[in-house]
Design an enzyme around this catalytic site. Structure first.
Site, PDB file in Angstrom:
ATOM      1  CE1 TYR A 145     -35.526 -24.408  -2.105  1.00 49.65           C
ATOM      2  CE2 TYR A 145     -37.432 -22.975  -1.937  1.00 49.65           C
ATOM      3  CZ  TYR A 145     -36.359 -23.442  -2.655  1.00 49.65           C
ATOM      4  OH  TYR A 145     -36.106 -22.953  -3.924  1.00 49.65           O
ATOM      5  CG  ASP A 146     -40.190 -21.339   2.855  1.00 50.09           C
ATOM      6  OD1 ASP A 146     -39.880 -22.075   1.909  1.00 50.09           O
ATOM      7  OD2 ASP A 146     -41.363 -21.004   3.088  1.00 50.09           O
ATOM      8  CB  VAL A 188     -44.844 -26.112 -15.117  1.00 46.39           C
ATOM      9  CG1 VAL A 188     -44.720 -26.200 -16.624  1.00 46.39           C
ATOM     10  CG2 VAL A 188     -45.306 -24.718 -14.702  1.00 46.39           C
ATOM     11  CG  ASN A 190     -46.729 -32.941 -10.742  1.00 49.61           C
ATOM     12  OD1 ASN A 190     -45.717 -33.581 -10.975  1.00 49.61           O
ATOM     13  ND2 ASN A 190     -47.304 -32.920  -9.556  1.00 49.61           N
ATOM     14  CB  THR A 210     -52.046 -16.468  -7.996  1.00 48.46           C
ATOM     15  OG1 THR A 210     -51.372 -15.740  -6.961  1.00 48.46           O
ATOM     16  CG2 THR A 210     -53.530 -16.178  -7.965  1.00 48.46           C
ATOM     17  CG  ASP A 273     -49.684 -24.546  -1.824  1.00 48.24           C
ATOM     18  OD1 ASP A 273     -49.119 -25.573  -2.205  1.00 48.24           O
ATOM     19  OD2 ASP A 273     -50.003 -23.607  -2.587  1.00 48.24           O
ATOM     20  CD  GLN A 276     -51.851 -12.514  -2.166  1.00 47.52           C
ATOM     21  OE1 GLN A 276     -52.610 -12.086  -3.021  1.00 47.52           O
ATOM     22  NE2 GLN A 276     -51.652 -11.888  -1.022  1.00 47.52           N
TER      23      GLN A 276
HETATM   24  P1  NAD Z   1     -33.035 -28.716  -9.445  1.00 46.46           P
HETATM   25  O1  NAD Z   1     -33.472 -29.604  -8.328  1.00 46.46           O
HETATM   26  O2  NAD Z   1     -33.259 -29.171 -10.836  1.00 46.46           O
HETATM   27  O3  NAD Z   1     -31.491 -28.355  -9.307  1.00 46.46           O
HETATM   28  C1  NAD Z   1     -30.792 -28.338  -8.102  1.00 46.46           C
HETATM   29  C2  NAD Z   1     -29.437 -28.970  -8.319  1.00 46.46           C
HETATM   30  O4  NAD Z   1     -28.668 -28.890  -7.109  1.00 46.46           O
HETATM   31  C3  NAD Z   1     -29.533 -30.455  -8.677  1.00 46.46           C
HETATM   32  O5  NAD Z   1     -28.694 -30.729  -9.764  1.00 46.46           O
HETATM   33  C4  NAD Z   1     -29.063 -31.160  -7.402  1.00 46.46           C
HETATM   34  O6  NAD Z   1     -28.518 -32.440  -7.647  1.00 46.46           O
HETATM   35  C5  NAD Z   1     -28.062 -30.162  -6.864  1.00 46.46           C
HETATM   36  N1  NAD Z   1     -27.825 -30.262  -5.421  1.00 46.46           N
HETATM   37  C6  NAD Z   1     -28.732 -30.322  -4.428  1.00 46.46           C
HETATM   38  N2  NAD Z   1     -28.117 -30.358  -3.229  1.00 46.46           N
HETATM   39  C7  NAD Z   1     -26.783 -30.294  -3.477  1.00 46.46           C
HETATM   40  C8  NAD Z   1     -25.622 -30.297  -2.652  1.00 46.46           C
HETATM   41  N3  NAD Z   1     -25.710 -30.356  -1.318  1.00 46.46           N
HETATM   42  N4  NAD Z   1     -24.407 -30.234  -3.250  1.00 46.46           N
HETATM   43  C9  NAD Z   1     -24.286 -30.193  -4.601  1.00 46.46           C
HETATM   44  N5  NAD Z   1     -25.367 -30.196  -5.431  1.00 46.46           N
HETATM   45  C10 NAD Z   1     -26.590 -30.240  -4.871  1.00 46.46           C
HETATM   46  O7  NAD Z   1     -33.746 -27.305  -9.180  1.00 46.46           O
HETATM   47  P2  NAD Z   1     -33.738 -25.961 -10.038  1.00 46.46           P
HETATM   48  O8  NAD Z   1     -35.130 -25.599 -10.325  1.00 46.46           O
HETATM   49  O9  NAD Z   1     -32.762 -26.055 -11.149  1.00 46.46           O
HETATM   50  O10 NAD Z   1     -33.200 -24.925  -8.946  1.00 46.46           O
HETATM   51  C11 NAD Z   1     -31.871 -24.436  -8.940  1.00 46.46           C
HETATM   52  C12 NAD Z   1     -31.721 -23.384  -7.862  1.00 46.46           C
HETATM   53  O11 NAD Z   1     -32.620 -22.304  -8.108  1.00 46.46           O
HETATM   54  C13 NAD Z   1     -32.027 -23.894  -6.450  1.00 46.46           C
HETATM   55  O12 NAD Z   1     -31.123 -23.320  -5.548  1.00 46.46           O
HETATM   56  C14 NAD Z   1     -33.430 -23.377  -6.202  1.00 46.46           C
HETATM   57  O13 NAD Z   1     -33.666 -23.173  -4.836  1.00 46.46           O
HETATM   58  C15 NAD Z   1     -33.424 -22.073  -6.976  1.00 46.46           C
HETATM   59  N6  NAD Z   1     -34.793 -21.686  -7.356  1.00 46.46           N
HETATM   60  C16 NAD Z   1     -35.428 -22.317  -8.387  1.00 46.46           C
HETATM   61  C17 NAD Z   1     -36.733 -21.953  -8.695  1.00 46.46           C
HETATM   62  C18 NAD Z   1     -37.468 -22.591  -9.830  1.00 46.46           C
HETATM   63  O14 NAD Z   1     -38.651 -22.269 -10.011  1.00 46.46           O
HETATM   64  N7  NAD Z   1     -36.909 -23.436 -10.643  1.00 46.46           N
HETATM   65  C19 NAD Z   1     -37.381 -20.962  -7.956  1.00 46.46           C
HETATM   66  C20 NAD Z   1     -36.702 -20.372  -6.893  1.00 46.46           C
HETATM   67  C21 NAD Z   1     -35.398 -20.723  -6.613  1.00 46.46           C
HETATM   68  N1  UDP Z   2     -49.787 -27.818  -7.434  1.00 49.66           N
HETATM   69  C1  UDP Z   2     -50.947 -28.425  -7.891  1.00 49.66           C
HETATM   70  N2  UDP Z   2     -50.842 -29.661  -8.452  1.00 49.66           N
HETATM   71  C2  UDP Z   2     -49.653 -30.308  -8.602  1.00 49.66           C
HETATM   72  C3  UDP Z   2     -48.471 -29.682  -8.151  1.00 49.66           C
HETATM   73  C4  UDP Z   2     -48.571 -28.430  -7.559  1.00 49.66           C
HETATM   74  O1  UDP Z   2     -52.048 -27.867  -7.788  1.00 49.66           O
HETATM   75  O2  UDP Z   2     -49.672 -31.438  -9.141  1.00 49.66           O
HETATM   76  C5  UDP Z   2     -49.892 -26.472  -6.838  1.00 49.66           C
HETATM   77  C6  UDP Z   2     -49.206 -26.306  -5.480  1.00 49.66           C
HETATM   78  O3  UDP Z   2     -50.082 -26.672  -4.437  1.00 49.66           O
HETATM   79  C7  UDP Z   2     -48.907 -24.824  -5.484  1.00 49.66           C
HETATM   80  C8  UDP Z   2     -48.614 -24.510  -6.960  1.00 49.66           C
HETATM   81  O4  UDP Z   2     -49.207 -25.575  -7.689  1.00 49.66           O
HETATM   82  O5  UDP Z   2     -50.028 -24.077  -5.075  1.00 49.66           O
HETATM   83  C9  UDP Z   2     -47.130 -24.417  -7.295  1.00 49.66           C
HETATM   84  O6  UDP Z   2     -46.508 -25.576  -6.792  1.00 49.66           O
HETATM   85  P1  UDP Z   2     -44.969 -25.926  -7.037  1.00 49.66           P
HETATM   86  O7  UDP Z   2     -44.687 -27.153  -6.243  1.00 49.66           O
HETATM   87  O8  UDP Z   2     -44.705 -25.955  -8.494  1.00 49.66           O
HETATM   88  O9  UDP Z   2     -44.160 -24.681  -6.480  1.00 49.66           O
HETATM   89  P2  UDP Z   2     -44.296 -23.706  -5.218  1.00 49.66           P
HETATM   90  O10 UDP Z   2     -44.504 -22.388  -5.836  1.00 49.66           O
HETATM   91  O11 UDP Z   2     -45.464 -24.109  -4.363  1.00 49.66           O
HETATM   92  O12 UDP Z   2     -42.997 -23.873  -4.525  1.00 49.66           O
END
Ligand code: NAD
Ligand code: UDP
Length: 311
Positions: A145-146, A188, A190, A210, A273, A276
């Site tokens: 992912y990263d 959140v 969970n 954090t 993980d 911060q």
């Molecule tokens: P989510 O998993 O609910 O949504 C992702 C969507 O992408 C899903 O509907 C999934 O079916 C679709 N998808 C995955 N792979 C695909 C592919 N190959 N082709 C077509 N569709 C595909 O997650 P989200 O929280 O809504 O995240 C949306 C975007 O925002 C992601 O790119 C994620 O990396 C980014 N993002 C979200 C957060 C967050 O906290 N929610 C934080 C950082 C980045």
């Molecule tokens: N986390 C936790 N309990 C859970 C799920 C997540 O303590 O049931 C912690 C996780 O280890 C991380 C933070 O909550 O430190 C945020 O996790 P999340 O998977 O929401 O997103 P991240 O920011 O790590 O991608």
């Protein structure tokens, strides 16, 4: 004529809110999703809108449509989902992004990438400004992912420099709200599900790590402001709510707000993980006139109400 917008990942948590808001603002919206983590019910209420269309499509394959703007959100975002099939996660962020950039180039569309605070890895600089290059493990469990998202940013900038594409990069920090999947595994959702079911609240590690949580409506507003910003503003720009909490504080808040009797228990901390995380949003404030409006407690109350309805 109405502007046509493609939202990839539009059936997901963030994507479905974005589609809804764009329709409300008068755009024609095409949602493309392979439903890997997205759900049909997230977009069910939009299907009657004649300005909305949905196509089942995996962005790892080319897509031929005519649009004015592309919001590229397709990618699983929760650690359990993006680690389930890590090769597909990298493909989505690299091959998928090449396809979406190719589409934008062909039809001369503006394109926005949903990047992430994970590009900073386990950050040593705190809070994180956009110029920080990060501290990322290239071979760990989170790397698909990263590193995928980092490569996506590289591709965006190379298409910008090489082909003059209009690009925008949002680095999204932890966002939460209604329509998160109850089994999504993110903290959140969970904690709220556990609190409402009276189950133990699973804090990983000692809970001192954090995060800074942004409510979904604020995030969607930020993404649209970024898309509408002047062409010479590409970002990357941090979008998030800078109020920082430990995970233990979050657990206690959720228990209190849900009026739950759940106990907080401690489980092992997943590899790599981040310890911060807090966005420096100086650039978002200056360039977009954007900052969050909803405090964590207010957003948690709305999210708890949603989960009460669905579980
Ligand atoms: P989510 O998993 O609910 O949504 C992702 C969507 O992408 C899903 O509907 C999934 O079916 C679709 N998808 C995955 N792979 C695909 C592919 N190959 N082709 C077509 N569709 C595909 O997650 P989200 O929280 O809504 O995240 C949306 C975007 O925002 C992601 O790119 C994620 O990396 C980014 N993002 C979200 C957060 C967050 O906290 N929610 C934080 C950082 C980045
Ligand atoms: N986390 C936790 N309990 C859970 C799920 C997540 O303590 O049931 C912690 C996780 O280890 C991380 C933070 O909550 O430190 C945020 O996790 P999340 O998977 O929401 O997103 P991240 O920011 O790590 O991608």
């Amino acid at each position: 004529m109405k502007k046509k917008v493609l939202v990839t990942g539009g059936a997901g948590f963030l994507g479905s809110h974005l589609c809804e808001r764009l329709l409300g603002e008068g755009y024609e919206v095409l949602c493309a999703d392979n439903f890997y983590t997205g759900q049909k019910k997230n977009i069910a209420s939009l299907l009657n809108n004649s300005s909305f269309e949905v196509v089942r499509h995996d962005i790892c394959f080319p897509l031929y449509v005519e649009v004015d703007e592309v919001y590229n959100l397709a990618c699983p975002a929760s650690p359990i989902h993006y680690q389930f099939d890590p090769v597909q996660t990298t493909k989505t962020s690299v091959q998928g992004v090449i396809n979406m950039l190719g589409l934008a180039k062909r039809v001369k569309a503006k394109i926005l990438q949903a990047s992430t605070s994970e590009v900073y890895g386990d950050p040593i600089v705190h809070p994180q400004p956009e110029e920080y290059w990060g501290n990322v493990n290239p071979i760990g469990l989170r790397s698909c992912y990263d590193e995928g998202k980092r490569c996506a940013e590289t591709l965006f900038f190379d298409y910008y420099r090489q082909h003059g594409l209009k690009v925008k990069i949002a680095r999204i920090f932890n966002t939460y709200g209604p329509r998160m999947h109850p089994n999504d595994g993110r903290v959140v959702s969970n904690f709220i599900v556990q609190a409402l079911k009276g189950e133990d609240i699973t804090v990983y590690g000692n809970g001192s790590q954090t995060r800074s949580f942004c409510y979904v409506d604020d995030m969607v507003a930020g993404l649209i402001k970024l898309m509408n910003s002047p062409d010479n503003f590409t970002g990357p720009v941090n979008l998030g709510n800078p109020a920082e909490f430990t995970i233990l504080e979050l657990a206690q808040k959720v228990v209190d707000l849900a009026g739950s009797k759940s106990n907080i228990i401690f489980k092992s901390l997943p590899d790599d993980d981040p310890k911060q995380r807090q966005p420096d949003i100086t650039v978002a404030k200056k360039e977009l006139g954007w900052e969050h409006t909803i405090k964590l407690e207010e957003g948690l109350i709305k999210t708890i109400e949603y989960f009460k309805m669905i579980i």
